[in-house]
Structure formats: structure tokens, C-alpha cells
Design a protein around this motif. Structure first.
Motif, PDB file in Angstrom:
ATOM      1  N   GLY A 200       0.756  -1.067  -0.058  1.00 45.87           N
ATOM      2  CA  GLY A 200       0.001   0.192   0.039  1.00 45.87           C
ATOM      3  C   GLY A 200       0.839   1.256  -0.126  1.00 45.87           C
ATOM      4  N   ARG A 201       0.014   2.309   0.252  1.00 50.06           N
ATOM      5  CA  ARG A 201       0.765   3.665   0.284  1.00 50.06           C
ATOM      6  C   ARG A 201       2.068   3.727   1.528  1.00 50.06           C
ATOM      7  N   ALA A 202       2.012   2.839   2.418  1.00 53.32           N
ATOM      8  CA  ALA A 202       3.068   3.063   3.272  1.00 53.32           C
ATOM      9  C   ALA A 202       4.610   2.735   2.592  1.00 53.32           C
ATOM     10  N   ALA A 226      -1.413  -4.377  -5.596  1.00 54.95           N
ATOM     11  CA  ALA A 226      -1.176  -3.051  -4.874  1.00 54.95           C
ATOM     12  C   ALA A 226      -2.642  -2.496  -4.497  1.00 54.95           C
ATOM     13  N   THR A 227      -2.630  -1.632  -3.556  1.00 58.20           N
ATOM     14  CA  THR A 227      -3.809  -0.960  -3.520  1.00 58.20           C
ATOM     15  C   THR A 227      -3.861   0.342  -4.476  1.00 58.20           C
ATOM     16  N   ARG A 228      -5.066   1.163  -4.536  1.00 57.56           N
ATOM     17  CA  ARG A 228      -5.260   2.060  -5.366  1.00 57.56           C
ATOM     18  C   ARG A 228      -4.190   3.105  -5.188  1.00 57.56           C
ATOM     19  N   GLN A 241      -3.433  -3.256  -9.639  1.00 57.94           N
ATOM     20  CA  GLN A 241      -4.505  -2.898  -8.447  1.00 57.94           C
ATOM     21  C   GLN A 241      -5.759  -4.048  -8.037  1.00 57.94           C
ATOM     22  N   VAL A 242      -5.469  -4.275  -6.894  1.00 56.70           N
ATOM     23  CA  VAL A 242      -6.649  -4.978  -6.153  1.00 56.70           C
ATOM     24  C   VAL A 242      -7.662  -4.374  -5.705  1.00 56.70           C
ATOM     25  N   GLY A 243      -8.892  -4.581  -5.821  1.00 54.93           N
ATOM     26  CA  GLY A 243     -10.168  -3.894  -5.185  1.00 54.93           C
ATOM     27  C   GLY A 243     -11.404  -3.629  -6.252  1.00 54.93           C
ATOM     28  N   GLN A 244     -11.971  -2.898  -5.706  1.00 52.47           N
ATOM     29  CA  GLN A 244     -13.586  -2.586  -6.230  1.00 52.47           C
ATOM     30  C   GLN A 244     -13.322  -2.060  -7.889  1.00 52.47           C
ATOM     31  N   THR A 245     -12.136  -1.355  -8.043  1.00 54.11           N
ATOM     32  CA  THR A 245     -11.809  -0.830  -9.366  1.00 54.11           C
ATOM     33  C   THR A 245     -10.755  -1.519  -9.998  1.00 54.11           C
ATOM     34  N   GLY A 246     -10.410  -2.381  -9.412  1.00 49.44           N
ATOM     35  CA  GLY A 246      -8.949  -3.192  -9.590  1.00 49.44           C
ATOM     36  C   GLY A 246      -9.544  -4.812 -10.070  1.00 49.44           C
ATOM     37  N   ILE A 259      -1.164  -1.660   4.228  1.00 46.17           N
ATOM     38  CA  ILE A 259      -2.458  -1.447   3.524  1.00 46.17           C
ATOM     39  C   ILE A 259      -3.491  -1.151   4.750  1.00 46.17           C
ATOM     40  N   SER A 260      -4.432  -0.293   4.684  1.00 45.83           N
ATOM     41  CA  SER A 260      -5.181  -0.074   5.859  1.00 45.83           C
ATOM     42  C   SER A 260      -6.460  -0.760   5.746  1.00 45.83           C
ATOM     43  N   GLY A 261      -6.885  -1.327   4.693  1.00 39.92           N
ATOM     44  CA  GLY A 261      -8.111  -2.120   4.616  1.00 39.92           C
ATOM     45  C   GLY A 261      -9.208  -1.379   4.309  1.00 39.92           C
ATOM     46  N   ILE A 263     -12.805  -0.489   2.304  1.00 33.48           N
ATOM     47  CA  ILE A 263     -13.660  -1.342   1.758  1.00 33.48           C
ATOM     48  C   ILE A 263     -13.364  -1.300   0.252  1.00 33.48           C
ATOM     49  N   GLN A 264     -13.031  -0.757  -0.334  1.00 33.93           N
ATOM     50  CA  GLN A 264     -12.719  -0.471  -1.646  1.00 33.93           C
ATOM     51  C   GLN A 264     -11.494  -1.472  -2.206  1.00 33.93           C
ATOM     52  N   HIS A 265     -10.659  -1.511  -1.069  1.00 35.30           N
ATOM     53  CA  HIS A 265      -9.765  -2.701  -1.349  1.00 35.30           C
ATOM     54  C   HIS A 265     -10.104  -4.181  -1.084  1.00 35.30           C
ATOM     55  N   ILE A 278       0.171  -6.892   7.582  1.00 35.32           N
ATOM     56  CA  ILE A 278       1.391  -6.131   8.394  1.00 35.32           C
ATOM     57  C   ILE A 278       1.018  -4.663   8.458  1.00 35.32           C
ATOM     58  N   ASN A 279       0.906  -4.126   9.502  1.00 39.21           N
ATOM     59  CA  ASN A 279       0.462  -2.786   9.643  1.00 39.21           C
ATOM     60  C   ASN A 279       0.891  -2.227  11.042  1.00 39.21           C
ATOM     61  N   LYS A 280       1.378  -0.982  11.044  1.00 40.54           N
ATOM     62  CA  LYS A 280       2.108  -0.649  12.172  1.00 40.54           C
ATOM     63  C   LYS A 280       0.905  -0.014  13.230  1.00 40.54           C
ATOM     64  N   ASP A 297       6.466  -2.298  11.918  1.00 31.76           N
ATOM     65  CA  ASP A 297       6.838  -1.444  10.656  1.00 31.76           C
ATOM     66  C   ASP A 297       7.311  -2.657   9.638  1.00 31.76           C
ATOM     67  N   LEU A 298       6.370  -2.227   8.461  1.00 29.57           N
ATOM     68  CA  LEU A 298       6.790  -3.375   7.395  1.00 29.57           C
ATOM     69  C   LEU A 298       8.380  -3.487   6.853  1.00 29.57           C
ATOM     70  N   PHE A 299       8.781  -2.137   7.096  1.00 29.84           N
ATOM     71  CA  PHE A 299      10.373  -2.162   6.641  1.00 29.84           C
ATOM     72  C   PHE A 299      11.226  -3.107   7.408  1.00 29.84           C
TER      73      PHE A 299
HETATM   74  P1  FAD Z   1      -3.659   4.157   3.291  1.00 35.49           P
HETATM   75  O1  FAD Z   1      -5.501   4.020   3.543  1.00 35.49           O
HETATM   76  O2  FAD Z   1      -3.310   5.377   3.396  1.00 35.49           O
HETATM   77  O3  FAD Z   1      -3.149   3.271   4.287  1.00 35.49           O
HETATM   78  C1  FAD Z   1      -1.683   2.957   4.547  1.00 35.49           C
HETATM   79  C2  FAD Z   1      -1.770   1.991   5.736  1.00 35.49           C
HETATM   80  O4  FAD Z   1      -0.236   1.890   6.023  1.00 35.49           O
HETATM   81  C3  FAD Z   1      -2.056   2.828   7.130  1.00 35.49           C
HETATM   82  O5  FAD Z   1      -2.948   1.768   7.566  1.00 35.49           O
HETATM   83  C4  FAD Z   1      -0.954   2.763   7.886  1.00 35.49           C
HETATM   84  O6  FAD Z   1      -1.317   2.377   9.172  1.00 35.49           O
HETATM   85  C5  FAD Z   1       0.186   1.710   7.206  1.00 35.49           C
HETATM   86  N1  FAD Z   1       1.539   2.041   7.378  1.00 35.49           N
HETATM   87  C6  FAD Z   1       2.155   3.322   7.269  1.00 35.49           C
HETATM   88  N2  FAD Z   1       3.444   2.978   7.285  1.00 35.49           N
HETATM   89  C7  FAD Z   1       3.728   1.784   7.713  1.00 35.49           C
HETATM   90  C8  FAD Z   1       4.788   1.115   7.836  1.00 35.49           C
HETATM   91  N3  FAD Z   1       6.034   1.693   7.959  1.00 35.49           N
HETATM   92  N4  FAD Z   1       4.564  -0.473   8.299  1.00 35.49           N
HETATM   93  C9  FAD Z   1       3.608  -0.769   8.445  1.00 35.49           C
HETATM   94  N5  FAD Z   1       2.452  -0.302   7.867  1.00 35.49           N
HETATM   95  C10 FAD Z   1       2.352   1.067   7.596  1.00 35.49           C
HETATM   96  N6  FAD Z   1      -8.501   1.293  -3.141  1.00 35.49           N
HETATM   97  C11 FAD Z   1      -8.055   0.033  -3.594  1.00 35.49           C
HETATM   98  O7  FAD Z   1      -7.112  -0.346  -3.104  1.00 35.49           O
HETATM   99  N7  FAD Z   1      -8.429  -0.691  -4.693  1.00 35.49           N
HETATM  100  C12 FAD Z   1      -9.638  -0.081  -5.381  1.00 35.49           C
HETATM  101  O8  FAD Z   1      -9.816  -0.883  -6.617  1.00 35.49           O
HETATM  102  C13 FAD Z   1     -10.194   0.968  -5.060  1.00 35.49           C
HETATM  103  N8  FAD Z   1     -11.331   1.691  -5.701  1.00 35.49           N
HETATM  104  C14 FAD Z   1     -11.832   2.716  -5.487  1.00 35.49           C
HETATM  105  C15 FAD Z   1     -12.793   3.385  -5.846  1.00 35.49           C
HETATM  106  C16 FAD Z   1     -13.350   4.173  -5.620  1.00 35.49           C
HETATM  107  C17 FAD Z   1     -14.666   4.680  -6.258  1.00 35.49           C
HETATM  108  C18 FAD Z   1     -12.827   5.004  -4.428  1.00 35.49           C
HETATM  109  C19 FAD Z   1     -13.514   6.306  -3.966  1.00 35.49           C
HETATM  110  C20 FAD Z   1     -11.856   4.489  -3.627  1.00 35.49           C
HETATM  111  C21 FAD Z   1     -11.063   3.407  -4.177  1.00 35.49           C
HETATM  112  N9  FAD Z   1      -9.996   2.902  -3.619  1.00 35.49           N
HETATM  113  C22 FAD Z   1      -9.481   1.619  -3.988  1.00 35.49           C
HETATM  114  C23 FAD Z   1      -9.303   3.610  -2.697  1.00 35.49           C
HETATM  115  C24 FAD Z   1      -9.618   3.451  -1.123  1.00 35.49           C
HETATM  116  O9  FAD Z   1     -10.732   3.992  -0.576  1.00 35.49           O
HETATM  117  C25 FAD Z   1      -8.238   3.672  -0.185  1.00 35.49           C
HETATM  118  O10 FAD Z   1      -7.980   4.985  -0.448  1.00 35.49           O
HETATM  119  C26 FAD Z   1      -7.121   2.771  -0.611  1.00 35.49           C
HETATM  120  O11 FAD Z   1      -7.333   1.248  -0.659  1.00 35.49           O
HETATM  121  C27 FAD Z   1      -6.113   3.037   0.621  1.00 35.49           C
HETATM  122  O12 FAD Z   1      -4.903   2.557   0.166  1.00 35.49           O
HETATM  123  P2  FAD Z   1      -3.501   2.011   1.265  1.00 35.49           P
HETATM  124  O13 FAD Z   1      -4.207   1.133   2.165  1.00 35.49           O
HETATM  125  O14 FAD Z   1      -2.559   1.816   0.533  1.00 35.49           O
HETATM  126  O15 FAD Z   1      -3.437   3.683   1.878  1.00 35.49           O
END
Ligand code: FAD
Length: 312
Positions: A200-202, A226-228, A241-246, A259-261, A263-265, A278-280, A297-299
Motif C-alpha cells: 500500500g501507500r506505506a 497493490a492498493t489504488r 491494483q486489487v479492489g473494487q475498481t481493480g 494497507i489500511s483495509g 472497503i474498496q480494497h 502487516i500494519n503499524k 513496521d513493514l520495513f
Molecule cells: P492508506 O489508507 O493510506 O493506508 C496506509 C496504511 O499503511 C495505514 O493503515 C498505515 O497505518 C500503514 N502504514 C504506514 N506506514 C507503515 C509502516 N512503515 N509499516 C506498516 N504499516 C504502515 N482502493 C484499492 O485498493 N482498490 C480499489 O480498487 C479502489 N477503488 C476505489 C474506488 C472508489 C470509487 C474510491 C472512492 C476509492 C477506491 N479505492 C480503492 C481507494 C480506497 O478507498 C483507499 O483510499 C485505498 O485502498 C487506500 O490504500 P492504502 O491502504 O495503500 O493507503
């Protein structure tokens, strides 16, 4: 009461996603499969060996080469007169083609079905997979897309269907194929992989994404997802991309790192057999659906995991 499935292929090989539609369709009646392509004899040959396929219809034309929905839809609509159900897997191909077919036939479409209850009744996810609705239709003709992860793949061998040639429809020339960029990878295809490692974004950058996740995927023989958020930030390619639009995946093991989790993911991976998160943040929603959670920490955690797995 037979079903016509539209095979997805690249003129050389059948996309295994089609095998899941065969399993779903077998609950509705005799299964026939259309192979429309250009020089796609090998695909027709593969389809005729699929267990449960009663007949293969083969249509050859240069304008079917790229699987353009605008070219295929009139062919499917013409053939549909002989079928109660028209089906394909709910991949980008199926999701692109079948609504056009439904419109030409003026028939209702049941999308992304996860269960065939009976010939009129189907279950499908709504609200990004948070609820399932049961839909019923007594329409004369139904167009169906099938969620691959909800049905086992039909066996690729054991069948011996007859192959019939069917006449091609004229070229529509409504759209034009320009180019295709395919990711070349030794890894298993995401939707077919038994193990998926997703980030994910992390991860913070494309370099870190690869540096941290590739060794884990390598040691497990896994596909990388990957997340979106990660895709939008260009840490990973679009097709990851994995998820609702992936993509929707349901591997034996899904490892979600950073990955935060949302619902779209989770809509795209919650049917995975075993989920490791794995999430901090101990409050991250991903832990609600995880079978195993590592707060850290995933790293640090991921390299440790790789080190331990290499000892096995
Ligand atoms: P974040 O929500 O920012 O989460 C990052 C996580 O990493 C956090 O939980 C944080 O605690 C953790 N973290 C940070 N640093 C570390 C570290 N060093 N070690 C461990 N953990 C750490 N998303 C999808 O994935 N797939 C889709 O198909 C999709 N379709 C969408 C469709 C629509 C219409 C919309 C509105 C959104 C969609 N999204 C989709 C986006 C979705 O809502 C989330 O924004 C996205 O999934 C968040 O990605 P993320 O978990 O990578 O990021």
C-alpha cells in the motif's frame, strides 16, 4: 436451455479465467463456447478439450483479432438467438463486451454473479462486496458476467466437444486497435496466483515497493498486488491494483503490507483463504478481516519474514 460463453484469448492461448465461467454456466444447461479471433485454431482446440463444454463455435476474421467489443458484439448478438443465456467472465474483456451485447439484444444483464441459485435466480455482490443481493429474472434471454473467484475452474482436459465454424459478421470499424502494452513477468498472473503479496501507500516510493516486496514475492513464488493509493502514486503498475475498481483475487494466501483495509480494497481480496496483514497501526481495519496480524513496521517485518522463509 444452453449457454453461450464468450472465450477470452489472445488467438494463441485461452485465458484461464474463461474456465470459471464454464463451471458457473454448467449449472444452467449445456455449455457452448464461442472462440472468435484471427488464427485462433489453437484456442478452439484447447476449448474443445475443456471438461463440460458441449460445442465450440469458431468465428474467424481479421477484425476479431484484438477482441474489440464493437466487432464482437454483433456476432454474439446474432448467435444469441439460439441461446437463453450469454455469459463471460467478469474480466475487463467480459465487462467491456457483454453490456454492449445486452443492449443489442435488449436483454437484462446480471453482472459479477457469485452464485447460480437456479435458472432465474443469481447472487451478486453490491456495495463493494459488503452485501450480496439475490436477483431473479424471468426474461427470455439473460446476459451474465461471472466472478471468477466464486467458481472453480473447469478442468482444461477431459472434454471432446465438436468444433463448428460460424460465419463472421462484417467489420463495424467503430473502433480501432492502436497498441497493447503487456507487462512481461515471470510471476504468476495476479488473478490466477495461489499467493499474492500486496503493498500500500506505506511503501512510500516505487523503489521501496520493489525493494521490499519483490524478495518476499520471490521466495513465495507470489504475484504482486497493490492498493489504488499505491497505483495512483505510481509505486506499482495499474494492472496490479486489487479492489473494487481493480482486480478481484482469492488466493490461498494474501499478504497485505502497509494497507489500511479500505472497503474498496477489501472488496477485491476478502475471499482469500488466508489473509496476513502487516500494519503499524493496531487499529487498522485490515486486521478485522486478517487471519494473522502483525503489528509492526513493514520495513522491518517483511525483510525478517523473507529471512525466515529462506531458511525453510
Ligand atoms: P492508506 O489508507 O493510506 O493506508 C496506509 C496504511 O499503511 C495505514 O493503515 C498505515 O497505518 C500503514 N502504514 C504506514 N506506514 C507503515 C509502516 N512503515 N509499516 C506498516 N504499516 C504502515 N482502493 C484499492 O485498493 N482498490 C480499489 O480498487 C479502489 N477503488 C476505489 C474506488 C472508489 C470509487 C474510491 C472512492 C476509492 C477506491 N479505492 C480503492 C481507494 C480506497 O478507498 C483507499 O483510499 C485505498 O485502498 C487506500 O490504500 P492504502 O491502504 O495503500 O493507503
Amino acid at each position: 436451455m444452453s449457454v453461450l460463453i464468450i472465450a477470452e484469448h489472445d488467438n494463441q492461448q485461452l485465458n484461464p479465467a474463461t474456465l470459471h465461467a464454464v463451471t458457473a454456466a454448467a449449472k444452467l444447461g449445456e455449455v457452448h463456447v464461442l472462440v472468435a479471433g484471427s488464427g485462433a485454431a489453437a484456442v478452439a482446440d484447447a476449448v474443445k478439450q475443456v471438461a463440460g463444454v458441449g460445442k465450440v463455435l469458431r468465428a474467424e476474421a481479421a477484425h476479431y483479432a484484438e477482441g474489440l467489443a464493437e466487432e464482437l458484439a454483433p456476432l454474439v448478438a446474432r448467435l444469441a438467438t439460439d441461446y437463453r443465456y450469454i455469459a463471460a467472465t467478469a474480466t475487463a474483456f467480459g465487462k467491456n463486451l457483454l453490456p454492449r451485447v445486452a443492449a443489442l439484444l435488449d436483454a437484462p444483464q446480471v453482472s459479477d454473479l457469485t452464485e447460480v441459485v437456479d435458472g432465474q435466480t443469481f447472487v451478486r455482490p453490491i456495495y463493494a462486496g459488503n452485501a450480496f443481493e439475490t436477483v431473479q429474472s424471468d426474461a427470455e434471454k439473460l446476459v451474465l458476467t461471472v466472478r471468477a473467484t466464486a467458481f472453480d475452474a473447469a478442468a482444461a482436459s477431459g472434454g471432446n466437444a465438436e468444433v463448428l465454424e460460424t460465419e463472421a459478421t462484417p467489420a463495424q470499424n467503430l473502433s480501432r486497435f492502436v497498441s497493447r502494452e503487456l507487462t512481461q513477468s515471470e510471476r504468476p498472473e495476479l488473478t490466477q496466483a495461489k499467493i499474492v503479496v500486496s503493498g500500500g501507500r506505506a511503501l512510500g516510493s516505487a523503489e521501496k515497493f520493489n525493494e521490499v516486496l519483490t524478495p518476499l514475492a520471490d521466495v513465495l513464488g507470489a504475484a504482486i498486488g497493490a492498493t489504488r493509493a499505491a497505483v495512483d502514486a505510481e509505486y506499482a503498475p495499474n494492472d496490479a491494483q486489487v479492489g473494487q475498481t481493480g482486480k478481484v483475487v482469492a488466493p490461498q494466501l494474501y499478504i497485505a503490507a502497509g494497507i489500511s483495509g479500505a472497503i474498496q480494497h477489501t472488496a477485491g481480496m476478502q475471499d482469500s483463504k488466508v489473509i496476513v496483514a502487516i500494519n503499524k497501526d493496531p487499529e487498522a481495519p485490515i486486521f478485522n478481516i486478517a487471519d494473522y496480524g502483525i503489528v509492526g513496521d513493514l520495513f522491518e517485518v517483511v525483510p525478517q519474514l523473507v529471512g525466515e522463509l529462506k531458511k525453510v
